[in-house]
Design an enzyme around this catalytic site. Structure first.
Site, PDB file in Angstrom:
ATOM      1  N   THR A  65     -56.872 -20.911  73.943  1.00  0.00           N
ATOM      2  CA  THR A  65     -56.474 -19.627  74.352  1.00  0.00           C
ATOM      3  C   THR A  65     -57.337 -18.674  74.325  1.00  0.00           C
ATOM      4  O   THR A  65     -57.609 -17.599  74.861  1.00  0.00           O
ATOM      5  CB  THR A  65     -55.113 -19.435  73.784  1.00  0.00           C
ATOM      6  OG1 THR A  65     -55.081 -19.285  72.426  1.00  0.00           O
ATOM      7  CG2 THR A  65     -53.949 -20.327  74.332  1.00  0.00           C
ATOM      8  N   CYS A  66     -58.470 -18.802  73.276  1.00  0.00           N
ATOM      9  CA  CYS A  66     -59.423 -17.642  72.977  1.00  0.00           C
ATOM     10  C   CYS A  66     -60.144 -17.710  74.225  1.00  0.00           C
ATOM     11  O   CYS A  66     -60.935 -16.656  74.195  1.00  0.00           O
ATOM     12  CB  CYS A  66     -60.228 -18.167  71.663  1.00  0.00           C
ATOM     13  SG  CYS A  66     -59.304 -18.254  70.160  1.00  0.00           S
ATOM     14  N   ILE A  67     -60.600 -18.654  74.523  1.00  0.00           N
ATOM     15  CA  ILE A  67     -61.514 -18.510  75.944  1.00  0.00           C
ATOM     16  C   ILE A  67     -60.773 -18.838  77.249  1.00  0.00           C
ATOM     17  O   ILE A  67     -61.575 -19.034  78.186  1.00  0.00           O
ATOM     18  CB  ILE A  67     -62.636 -19.551  75.775  1.00  0.00           C
ATOM     19  CG1 ILE A  67     -62.338 -21.000  75.644  1.00  0.00           C
ATOM     20  CG2 ILE A  67     -63.663 -19.285  74.685  1.00  0.00           C
ATOM     21  CD1 ILE A  67     -63.431 -22.044  75.579  1.00  0.00           C
TER      22      ILE A  67
END
Length: 97
Positions: A65-67
């Site tokens: 989810t960070c990217i």
């Protein structure tokens, strides 16, 4: 192989098209950790993307989810893709890869 990837992408978007609104929200959340779509394209930083993994009918899709990246194994059938994708978004488990 390029034809197989193209077919797989068609399967994916065909499944998403037929999802309920709740399933689509779950997918966006699973993929980006955002509870809803942003008001504009610029709201997604970074833009969501999909990485197709090597063939594997055993594992569920995962997300970083960070990217905003969704990792989906190259499943052998549309039915398996649908089943695994729906299971992954319902359990809301984020697998970091």
């Amino acid at each position: 192989n390029a034809e197989k990837l193209l077919q797989f992408k068609r399967w994916f978007w065909s499944i998403v098209e037929k999802m309920s609104m709740t399933e689509r929200q779950d997918l966006v959340y699973f993929w980006t950790s955002s509870p809803s779509l942003p008001a504009s394209e610029e709201g997604f930083q970074p833009m969501p993307s999909i990485t197709i993994r090597p063939p594997d009918d055993q594992h569920l899709p995962t997300a970083n989810t960070c990217i905003s990246r969704l990792y989906v194994p190259l499943y052998s059938s549309k039915q398996i893709l649908k089943q695994k994708l729906l299971l992954a978004i319902k359990t809301k488990n984020f697998g970091f890869v």
